[in-house]
Design a protein around this motif. Sequence first.
Motif, PDB file in Angstrom:
ATOM      1  N   LYS A  74       0.823  -1.213   0.000  1.00  0.00           N
ATOM      2  CA  LYS A  74       0.000   0.000   0.000  1.00  0.00           C
ATOM      3  C   LYS A  74       0.857   1.263   0.000  1.00  0.00           C
ATOM      4  CE  LYS A  74      -4.054  -1.973   2.311  1.00  0.00           C
ATOM      5  NZ  LYS A  74      -4.911  -1.910   3.519  1.00  0.00           N
ATOM      6  N   ALA A  75       1.953   1.252   0.817  1.00  0.00           N
ATOM      7  CA  ALA A  75       2.853   2.412   0.857  1.00  0.00           C
ATOM      8  C   ALA A  75       3.516   2.637  -0.496  1.00  0.00           C
ATOM      9  CB  ALA A  75       3.906   2.214   1.956  1.00  0.00           C
ATOM     10  N   GLU A  76       3.932   1.508  -1.141  1.00  0.00           N
ATOM     11  CA  GLU A  76       4.570   1.620  -2.465  1.00  0.00           C
ATOM     12  C   GLU A  76       3.595   2.170  -3.500  1.00  0.00           C
ATOM     13  OE1 GLU A  76       7.677   1.432  -5.125  1.00  0.00           O
ATOM     14  OE2 GLU A  76       7.684   1.088  -2.960  1.00  0.00           O
ATOM     15  N   LYS A  79       3.126   5.806  -2.914  1.00  0.00           N
ATOM     16  CA  LYS A  79       4.319   6.545  -3.373  1.00  0.00           C
ATOM     17  C   LYS A  79       4.301   6.713  -4.888  1.00  0.00           C
ATOM     18  CE  LYS A  79       9.357   6.413  -3.096  1.00  0.00           C
ATOM     19  NZ  LYS A  79      10.516   5.644  -2.621  1.00  0.00           N
ATOM     20  N   GLN A  80       3.939   5.622  -5.604  1.00  0.00           N
ATOM     21  CA  GLN A  80       3.870   5.704  -7.071  1.00  0.00           C
ATOM     22  C   GLN A  80       2.784   6.673  -7.512  1.00  0.00           C
ATOM     23  OE1 GLN A  80       3.375   1.701  -8.462  1.00  0.00           O
ATOM     24  NE2 GLN A  80       5.474   1.068  -7.964  1.00  0.00           N
ATOM     25  N   GLU A  81       1.634   6.638  -6.809  1.00  0.00           N
ATOM     26  CA  GLU A  81       0.538   7.556  -7.161  1.00  0.00           C
ATOM     27  C   GLU A  81       0.955   9.020  -6.945  1.00  0.00           C
ATOM     28  OE1 GLU A  81      -3.202   8.815  -8.410  1.00  0.00           O
ATOM     29  OE2 GLU A  81      -2.144   6.906  -8.590  1.00  0.00           O
ATOM     30  N   ASP A  82       1.667   9.265  -5.813  1.00  0.00           N
ATOM     31  CA  ASP A  82       2.149  10.639  -5.546  1.00  0.00           C
ATOM     32  C   ASP A  82       3.134  11.078  -6.617  1.00  0.00           C
ATOM     33  OD1 ASP A  82       0.573  10.686  -3.333  1.00  0.00           O
ATOM     34  OD2 ASP A  82       2.192  10.186  -1.919  1.00  0.00           O
ATOM     35  N   ALA A  83       4.018  10.164  -7.027  1.00  0.00           N
ATOM     36  CA  ALA A  83       5.008  10.500  -8.066  1.00  0.00           C
ATOM     37  C   ALA A  83       4.317  10.803  -9.385  1.00  0.00           C
ATOM     38  CB  ALA A  83       5.995   9.352  -8.237  1.00  0.00           C
ATOM     39  N   ARG A  84       3.265   9.997  -9.695  1.00  0.00           N
ATOM     40  CA  ARG A  84       2.529  10.231 -10.951  1.00  0.00           C
ATOM     41  C   ARG A  84       1.835  11.603 -10.941  1.00  0.00           C
ATOM     42  NH1 ARG A  84      -2.300  10.170 -12.730  1.00  0.00           N
ATOM     43  NH2 ARG A  84      -3.199   9.592 -10.716  1.00  0.00           N
ATOM     44  N   LYS A  85       1.213  11.923  -9.789  1.00  0.00           N
ATOM     45  CA  LYS A  85       0.555  13.232  -9.692  1.00  0.00           C
ATOM     46  C   LYS A  85       1.560  14.373  -9.805  1.00  0.00           C
ATOM     47  CE  LYS A  85      -3.355  11.713  -6.834  1.00  0.00           C
ATOM     48  NZ  LYS A  85      -4.016  11.856  -5.520  1.00  0.00           N
ATOM     49  N   LYS A  86       2.708  14.216  -9.155  1.00  0.00           N
ATOM     50  CA  LYS A  86       3.757  15.255  -9.232  1.00  0.00           C
ATOM     51  C   LYS A  86       4.233  15.443 -10.658  1.00  0.00           C
ATOM     52  CE  LYS A  86       8.141  16.554  -7.111  1.00  0.00           C
ATOM     53  NZ  LYS A  86       9.199  16.149  -6.163  1.00  0.00           N
ATOM     54  N   GLU A  87       4.428  14.312 -11.382  1.00  0.00           N
ATOM     55  CA  GLU A  87       4.875  14.394 -12.788  1.00  0.00           C
ATOM     56  C   GLU A  87       3.823  15.068 -13.659  1.00  0.00           C
ATOM     57  OE1 GLU A  87       7.495  13.939 -15.924  1.00  0.00           O
ATOM     58  OE2 GLU A  87       7.775  13.623 -13.775  1.00  0.00           O
ATOM     59  N   ALA A  88       2.523  14.741 -13.367  1.00  0.00           N
ATOM     60  CA  ALA A  88       1.439  15.362 -14.142  1.00  0.00           C
ATOM     61  C   ALA A  88       1.396  16.867 -13.924  1.00  0.00           C
ATOM     62  CB  ALA A  88       0.095  14.733 -13.750  1.00  0.00           C
ATOM     63  N   LEU A  89       1.575  17.299 -12.653  1.00  0.00           N
ATOM     64  CA  LEU A  89       1.610  18.742 -12.373  1.00  0.00           C
ATOM     65  C   LEU A  89       2.783  19.423 -13.059  1.00  0.00           C
ATOM     66  CD1 LEU A  89       0.704  18.706  -8.569  1.00  0.00           C
ATOM     67  CD2 LEU A  89      -0.751  19.456 -10.459  1.00  0.00           C
ATOM     68  N   LYS A  90       3.927  18.742 -13.053  1.00  0.00           N
ATOM     69  CA  LYS A  90       5.106  19.296 -13.714  1.00  0.00           C
ATOM     70  C   LYS A  90       4.884  19.450 -15.205  1.00  0.00           C
ATOM     71  CE  LYS A  90      10.071  18.434 -14.306  1.00  0.00           C
ATOM     72  NZ  LYS A  90      11.165  17.506 -14.000  1.00  0.00           N
ATOM     73  N   ASN A  91       4.306  18.400 -15.834  1.00  0.00           N
ATOM     74  CA  ASN A  91       4.033  18.467 -17.276  1.00  0.00           C
ATOM     75  C   ASN A  91       3.043  19.572 -17.606  1.00  0.00           C
ATOM     76  OD1 ASN A  91       5.758  16.313 -17.768  1.00  0.00           O
ATOM     77  ND2 ASN A  91       4.147  14.784 -17.603  1.00  0.00           N
ATOM     78  N   GLU A  92       2.035  19.726 -16.726  1.00  0.00           N
ATOM     79  CA  GLU A  92       1.041  20.791 -16.952  1.00  0.00           C
ATOM     80  C   GLU A  92       1.684  22.178 -16.881  1.00  0.00           C
ATOM     81  OE1 GLU A  92      -2.671  22.372 -17.746  1.00  0.00           O
ATOM     82  OE2 GLU A  92      -1.965  20.300 -17.814  1.00  0.00           O
ATOM     83  N   ALA A  93       2.615  22.362 -15.900  1.00  0.00           N
ATOM     84  CA  ALA A  93       3.316  23.647 -15.790  1.00  0.00           C
ATOM     85  C   ALA A  93       4.175  23.918 -17.017  1.00  0.00           C
ATOM     86  CB  ALA A  93       4.175  23.656 -14.526  1.00  0.00           C
TER      87      ALA A  93
END
Length: 324
Positions: A74-76, A79-93
């Motif tokens: 569950k922690a992993e 972590k992957q979901e948080d990384a995906r969201k962070k990457e999506a925000l970065k791409n949007e910026a």
Amino acid sequence: MNLRSYLFPALLALILHSVILSALFYSWFGYAEDQKRLTPRHVKAQMIDLKTQHKAQQQDKQAEARRKEDARKKAEAKKQEDARKKEALKNEALKKEQLKKEQLKKEAVKKEQAEAKKKAEALKQEALRKEALKKEALKKEAQKKEALKQEAARKKAEAQKKEQAAEVARKKQQEEARRKAEAQKEAERKRAEQQRLEQEQKRRESELAAAMAAEEREMQAQQDQQATAGYLEYIGSEIESNWSRPPSARNGMMVVLSLHLFPTGEVDNVYVVKSSGDSYFDESAIRAVKRVGRFPELQKMDPILFDRNFRKLTLEYKPSDLRR
């Protein structure tokens, strides 16, 4: 009265009463407890199944291991979901930044096209005005010639009528016509001479205007050269003031940079054209340009001079100086 002033004495009295009650309780029941300890007790024996107990312990351990593994998964996953969201925000910026740059480019192109269209329209109007003046002059000249032609025809008709009336009058009219013809020839000669003088005057004026235009172009070229040198010195000073030299910088090192600028003075792009051989030195030069970010003085520049010399600029970057 303040109730806090009674708190400490009340607490102290409560502790003292507790100690006294404890002493009395021990004196009352302590002896019975001692007698009870002296009385022998019966020992109850019970057989324990070690194999079953061991199996239960193994199952407990396996269950604990499964719970830990589930928690780790569950922690992993989180972590992957948080990384995906962070990457999506970065791409949007990044996408928004790219759209902003493209919008600025489009606005700059539209502005340049509008200015070019305005200049072309002004030139067209000036050409039309000159053409209209030329046509008007030719029309007046044709009307003048036609008037002269009609006048000559009228006089000739009158001479013919007088000739039919009398021979003497005819001869007299012929003499008069001869004198008028000579006068007309003289007038035409004078008019031709006047036209020649006017054409010579126009030629001289045209040569003088061409010489003045050439001199004006030369002066403008010198002014543009001085302005270019001044703006280059300004750009060099701004970049030099934002440059942090790396420890590896040495005299004689040089990196050639290419700067792409907007008419607002904003840096559109900067990259290395020729490396110094030291990546730290090259990166420090690029960082210096990015720290400046914008050269506001370039907005005062003539757009034609900017497009010719500063839209894409090549700079030589050295530890001791900065020059084009």
